[in-house]
Design an enzyme around this catalytic site. Structure first.
Site, PDB file in Angstrom:
ATOM      1  N   ASP A  14      -7.405  95.086  59.637  1.00  0.00           N
ATOM      2  CA  ASP A  14      -6.526  95.730  60.408  1.00  0.00           C
ATOM      3  C   ASP A  14      -7.260  97.053  60.857  1.00  0.00           C
ATOM      4  OD1 ASP A  14      -4.190  96.792  61.844  1.00  0.00           O
ATOM      5  OD2 ASP A  14      -4.102  98.028  60.117  1.00  0.00           O
TER       6      ASP A  14
ATOM      7  N   ASP B 144      -5.830 100.501  62.687  1.00  0.00           N
ATOM      8  CA  ASP B 144      -4.932 101.803  62.566  1.00  0.00           C
ATOM      9  C   ASP B 144      -4.304 101.879  61.434  1.00  0.00           C
ATOM     10  OD1 ASP B 144      -5.627 102.933  65.165  1.00  0.00           O
ATOM     11  OD2 ASP B 144      -4.228 101.362  66.120  1.00  0.00           O
TER      12      ASP B 144
ATOM     13  N   ASP C  11      -2.482  97.675  56.192  1.00  0.00           N
ATOM     14  CA  ASP C  11      -1.751  98.925  55.325  1.00  0.00           C
ATOM     15  C   ASP C  11      -0.221  98.638  55.658  1.00  0.00           C
ATOM     16  OD1 ASP C  11      -1.931  99.428  58.362  1.00  0.00           O
ATOM     17  OD2 ASP C  11      -0.931 101.393  57.771  1.00  0.00           O
TER      18      ASP C  11
END
Length: 223
Positions: free
Chosen positions: A10, A12, A173
């Site tokens: 991922d 951001d 995240d």
């Protein structure tokens, strides 16, 4: 069948900390439309979704046309701020991210990929801004896939690289990243420094620094 490993990142909240840029752009978008901006926590909660999906979560009381207008206003604000300040300033790497990318890239048996809710333009600008050309064998983004946690982006990355799902891992995240990994049948590594509460991540393992990532990959996928 190949012995290659695929590490899918991922962006951001995982590789780069773009929280300030995201919150500022979201606030500007809502103000342009004449609506009250969501809280920082609410904005963080939808990072990882495609923009229209995220807007639907933030303001479910308005119709799809308004979600599109908000998404377009966000894109304009995001682009303007990034162009004014640059990717390095607006989306800096988390500590150790670049070093681990370099380490993994140097391994002949490891391929790297991206699976992100960002647009292709956003991904291209980030890669250019951070000098990451040639790092990723596959870069999947929201322009061409259903929103996370649909597994489409991971399936595409596996097809493009020829790596079996048993030899792939997703690093992210958010709950969207972890659920996407599970849906695609790949291992999931959650990071503790991102935008979702670690306690909510349904990960195979949680890491607290990028220095822990190589060992986590090896433990999950083997030599």
């Amino acid at each position: 069948m190949t012995d290659l490993k695929l590490v899918i990142f991922d962006v951001d909240g995982t590789l780069v900390d773009s929280q300030g840029l995201i919150v500022a752009s979201m606030t500007a978008a809502f103000e342009q439309i004449g609506m009250t901006a969501p809280s920082r926590d609410a904005i963080k909660s939808i990072v990882g979704l495609s923009l229209e999906e995220g807007m639907a979560v933030l303001v479910p009381e308005v119709d799809a046309g308004e979600h599109i207008r908000l998404a377009e206003a966000y894109r304009r604000a995001y682009f303007e701020q990034r162009e004014a300040r640059g990717s390095v300033a607006t989306s800096p790497f988390y500590d150790g991210a670049r070093e681990v990318l370099d380490l993994l890239r140097a391994d002949d048996w490891t391929l790297l990929a991206i699976a992100t809710g960002k647009s292709k333009r956003g991904v291209d600008k980030l890669i250019e801004g951070h000098g990451l050309e040639g790092y990723f064998a596959s870069a999947q983004c929201s322009d061409f896939h259903p929103s996370k946690p649909h597994p489409s982006m991971i399936h595409a990355a596996l097809r493009e690289t020829g790596v079996d799902s048993a030899n792939a891992v997703m690093v992210g995240d958010t709950t969207f990243d972890m659920d996407m990994a599970k849906a695609a049948g790949v291992k999931a590594i959650g990071v503790s420094w991102g935008y979702h509460d670690v306690a909510e991540l349904n990960a195979d393992v949680i890491i607290n620094s990028f220095a822990e990532l190589p060992a986590a990959i090896q433990n999950l996928l083997g030599d």
